[in-house]
Design an enzyme around this catalytic site. Sequence first.
Site, short mmCIF file in Angstrom:
data_model
loop_
_atom_site.label_atom_id
_atom_site.label_comp_id
_atom_site.label_asym_id
_atom_site.label_seq_id
_atom_site.Cartn_x
_atom_site.Cartn_y
_atom_site.Cartn_z
N GLU A 61 -26.00 -56.38 102.22
CA GLU A 61 -24.67 -56.06 101.69
C GLU A 61 -23.62 -56.01 102.79
OE1 GLU A 61 -25.26 -53.66 97.50
OE2 GLU A 61 -24.53 -52.57 99.24
N HIS A 121 -52.04 -61.59 105.82
CA HIS A 121 -52.96 -62.33 104.95
C HIS A 121 -52.24 -62.95 103.75
CE1 HIS A 121 -56.64 -60.88 107.00
NE2 HIS A 121 -55.84 -59.87 107.32
N LYS A 137 -21.13 -57.06 88.27
CA LYS A 137 -20.74 -55.89 87.49
C LYS A 137 -19.65 -56.23 86.47
CE LYS A 137 -21.91 -52.34 90.92
NZ LYS A 137 -21.40 -51.23 91.75
#
Length: 427
Positions: free
Chosen positions: A274, A303, A416
């Site tokens: 951000e 792994h 938003k």
Amino acid sequence: MNYDFTNAAVPAPAVTTGLKALRKAFKEAENASYENNMASVALLDDFDLVNRAGALAKHMKDVELLIIVGIGGSNLGTVAVAQAVLGKHFATHTTPRVLFADTVDSAYTHDIVSELQQAVDAKKNVVINVVSKSGTTTETIALFTVLLDVIKKVPHYRDSIVVTTDKGSKLWNVGKVGGFHILEIPKLVGGRYSVFSPVGIFPLAVLGIDIQELIKGAVNARSYCVAANKKNPAALGAIALAHHLKKGKSIHDTFVFAHQLEALGLWYRQLLAESIGKEKTLSGKTVNTGITPTVSVGSVDLHSMGQLYLSGPLDKITTFVDVATEPSVTIPLNKEFALLVDNIQGKTLKDVMNAILDGTKTAYAKRAMPFVSITLPRCDEKSVGELLQMKMLETIYLGHLLNVNPFDQEGVEKYKAETRRILASKR
């Protein structure tokens, strides 16, 4: 705490140039106040704010279930500190039990609601801490509304609700009208920089974290992270990231070799993403810059991701994080199992992990993959507070070097706005 930049592969002239470019930022951090963007650094000197949050935590006696309602910067710092200090499984093994309501996923939320209902029916002592800086975060308000509907059937339920938000926000006003406890987030302290504000202080205190030691560690980091010299780890980290971004290393992997630091890696992921992922520079030039933060856990991800890291594209810079002192677990002497793997009998698991970490670093170095090493003396409040503060200052300095604003998040507002538009259209 030990910081090793030996393998960061940053030429001395680049370090000198970077330090010169950061001098103004050092001064701003040193003189931080609530009146400028360095407000998060000023939190460390606001003893009243910390004491109020701590006092409220003490008021909440014998809490059996704590539910934190918040998303992103409203809960990631709390999770990071709690997991590092209390262990990977703290959420189920601590008293109080703690749940994080951080998504509107129906199945996940249903389980939280069910557990809250059971606690209410059993007359357990419950605290709900709703955290939203703006006070209008869609997911947070939706979840809080659902949980409030359950707990409001309890007599004196208002004493079980703690609202953490900006003073004067819509949520602040709702808290006032509702008679809930309210804790203030200083205006210029952004969510991802808010762990040392009541956002983190209150719930961590309820969980039994030593807040004074946490702050002490952060203050310690601040003391050496505002210095204009080649030993400043926040500056050196920012310079390394900026230098390698220019060289095509657009991915920063935080590789933690202690399972309980995974959440700290996730906290840093938001902080870097951000703060540095920006469309424009401070002067308004379109650059679409950023560094993609990833989190790996050693030795598990060797792994799953090791093949990519050691044979794939050279587009990464890595920060290895480990802990010097851990509980001792010794591998028993067993003749049968000695035939399976050589040279582990009688050694501790820490010995094995250290060998894996050293082997990984050697493989990285042989491939000329740049990396930074950080070793915490132990996973306690002071060490974690120090690392969190160092990383926040490193990120702020990186914003200065890249000429972007490390404090805004205009991109997040795009989703938003669209979410609100879609919800409005479905009335």
